[in-house]
Design a protein around this motif. Structure first.
Motif, PDB file in Angstrom:
ATOM      1  N   LEU A 197       0.829  -1.205   0.000  1.00 50.68           N
ATOM      2  CA  LEU A 197       0.000   0.000   0.000  1.00 50.68           C
ATOM      3  C   LEU A 197       0.864   1.256   0.000  1.00 50.68           C
ATOM      4  N   LEU A 198       0.632   2.117  -0.979  1.00 57.60           N
ATOM      5  CA  LEU A 198       1.347   3.387  -1.083  1.00 57.60           C
ATOM      6  C   LEU A 198       0.395   4.443  -1.619  1.00 57.60           C
ATOM      7  N   PHE A 236     -11.127  -9.642   6.474  1.00 61.73           N
ATOM      8  CA  PHE A 236     -10.306  -8.469   6.160  1.00 61.73           C
ATOM      9  C   PHE A 236      -9.586  -7.978   7.407  1.00 61.73           C
ATOM     10  N   ALA A 237     -10.311  -7.881   8.526  1.00 61.38           N
ATOM     11  CA  ALA A 237      -9.710  -7.380   9.761  1.00 61.38           C
ATOM     12  C   ALA A 237      -8.562  -8.271  10.217  1.00 61.38           C
ATOM     13  N   LYS A 241      -6.007  -5.803   7.540  1.00 64.47           N
ATOM     14  CA  LYS A 241      -6.132  -4.487   8.170  1.00 64.47           C
ATOM     15  C   LYS A 241      -4.752  -3.843   8.316  1.00 64.47           C
ATOM     16  N   HIS A 242      -4.640  -2.589   7.892  1.00 61.68           N
ATOM     17  CA  HIS A 242      -3.407  -1.797   7.869  1.00 61.68           C
ATOM     18  C   HIS A 242      -2.470  -2.180   6.725  1.00 61.68           C
ATOM     19  N   ASN A 288     -13.083  -2.459  14.432  1.00 60.38           N
ATOM     20  CA  ASN A 288     -12.122  -1.346  14.393  1.00 60.38           C
ATOM     21  C   ASN A 288     -11.490  -1.174  13.012  1.00 60.38           C
ATOM     22  N   ILE A 289     -12.328  -1.313  11.993  1.00 65.06           N
ATOM     23  CA  ILE A 289     -11.859  -1.072  10.629  1.00 65.06           C
ATOM     24  C   ILE A 289     -12.155   0.385  10.282  1.00 65.06           C
ATOM     25  N   ASP A 290     -11.113   1.171  10.142  1.00 64.35           N
ATOM     26  CA  ASP A 290     -11.320   2.586   9.808  1.00 64.35           C
ATOM     27  C   ASP A 290     -10.454   3.040   8.640  1.00 64.35           C
TER      28      ASP A 290
END
Length: 339
Positions: A197-198, A236-237, A241-242, A288-290
């Motif tokens: 991810l970028l 996904f979490a 996630k991140h 806590n997916i934000d």
């Protein structure tokens, strides 16, 4: 038959998990309905993708004809299941990419190309050789194999995969692919390794930054199937996630003209309601997916595309450049482009 895209991989086709084994180079058609020809339905600037993909100039979207799924609610069924589209040469494909770039596109966005990866590798290599420099985004159902995704390494910068369901019975009934959950999870995992991810820092032109690399996992919530959505969000979490962004969509819309719609019950084939919308938001909070995007619930069907029209999407969402019936639409740039 336009021969530009004939290649050894099509002689006994294994381009997707269907492994049809037919010879597309001589005109045979497998599940996707396509020969070795690369057919396109529409190309233009699209402003309805996630903000880091749409950016300021719009996403340079190219819709590929054919599909390796049979989604019962597919809004693009005219091209995915009914074969709307026109065969293009390598030169035309390259020209579309370069003219989208010249028109200010933030990226080249290949939609539903899973069954045509060998041909698209040829086209993207040639486009890059001729001067394509903007990122390439792969927009797919994620029903793909790791070797085929690895063939796209160095050609594709970002990925917009769906994760439709983790339930094999739902996948069989609604998508005609009982192995979809396993295939899609494996494919998305591979995408996240191929493209970390970028996203650029936000500024006035790009309030959410600009995606240069990475994965945005899309999930369309199905009416009456909230437990399916919860399972996808949990996956996904736990896994991404991140490491990737999530795009949770609530735009499910009945498509009566899709002949596959008979597979969906009346309770399922409707718009999401406010109670389901609230439950989805609760799932996100609990996990806590934000990092990502949530599509606000809008009870509207006017946005559905019609690929018979040059203005396939609403004028506020898109600017056509090429159409399968008409060819080039937008005026060509006044300065020379080498194609």
């Amino acid at each position: 038959m336009i021969q530009d895209f004939c290649c050894p991989e099509y002689e006994c086709c294994r381009a997707c998990p269907r492994h049809c084994g037919i010879n597309r180079n001589i005109g045979e058609r497998g599940f996707c309905g396509e020969t070795a020809e690369l057919r396109i339905a529409w190309a233009g600037l699209h402003f309805g993708e996630e903000p880091p993909v749409t950016g300021a100039g719009g996403s340079g979207t190219i819709f590929i004809t054919g599909c390796n799924l049979r989604c019962a609610f597919c809004q693009n069924f005219q091209i995915s299941q009914h074969g709307m589209g026109a065969a293009v040469t390598v030169e035309t494909f390259t020209g579309i990419c370069l003219r989208l770039q010249a028109a200010g596109a933030e990226n080249i966005n290949i939609v539903t190309g899973s069954h045509a990866i060998p041909a698209l590798c040829i086209g993207l290599r040639e486009a890059k050789r001729k001067g394509l420099t903007i990122p390439v985004v792969w927009n797919s159902s994620a029903y793909e194999t790791v070797p085929e995704l690895e063939a796209l390494a160095g050609l594709v910068d970002g990925w917009l995969p769906d994760l439709k369901t983790l339930d094999s019975s739902t996948a069989l009934r609604i998508f005609a692919a009982p192995d979809y959950p396993e295939r899609a999870c494996t494919a998305i995992g591979a995408m996240s390794v191929l493209s970390p991810l970028l996203i650029t820092d936000s500024d006035e032109r790009y309030p959410f930054g600009k995606m240069l690399s990475g994965v945005i996992v899309r999930h369309l919530a199905l009416p009456g199937k909230l437990q399916d959505s919860k399972a996808v969000l949990q996956w996904f979490a736990h896994k991404l996630k991140h490491k990737a962004l999530l795009s949770l969509m609530t735009q499910y819309t009945p498509v009566a003209a899709n002949p596959q719609a008979r597979k969906i019950t009346a309770f399922e084939n409707r718009l999401l309601n406010e109670s389901e919308d609230l439950h989805l938001k609760t799932f996100l909070d609990d996990l806590n997916i934000d990092d990502g995007f949530y599509q606000e619930l809008v009870c509207d069907q006017d946005w559905l595309p019609d690929f018979n029209r040059v203005q396939t999407f609403s004028s506020s969402l898109s600017k056509p450049l090429w159409h399968w019936k008409e060819g080039w639409i937008s005026p060509l740039p006044s300065f020379p482009i080498s194609i």
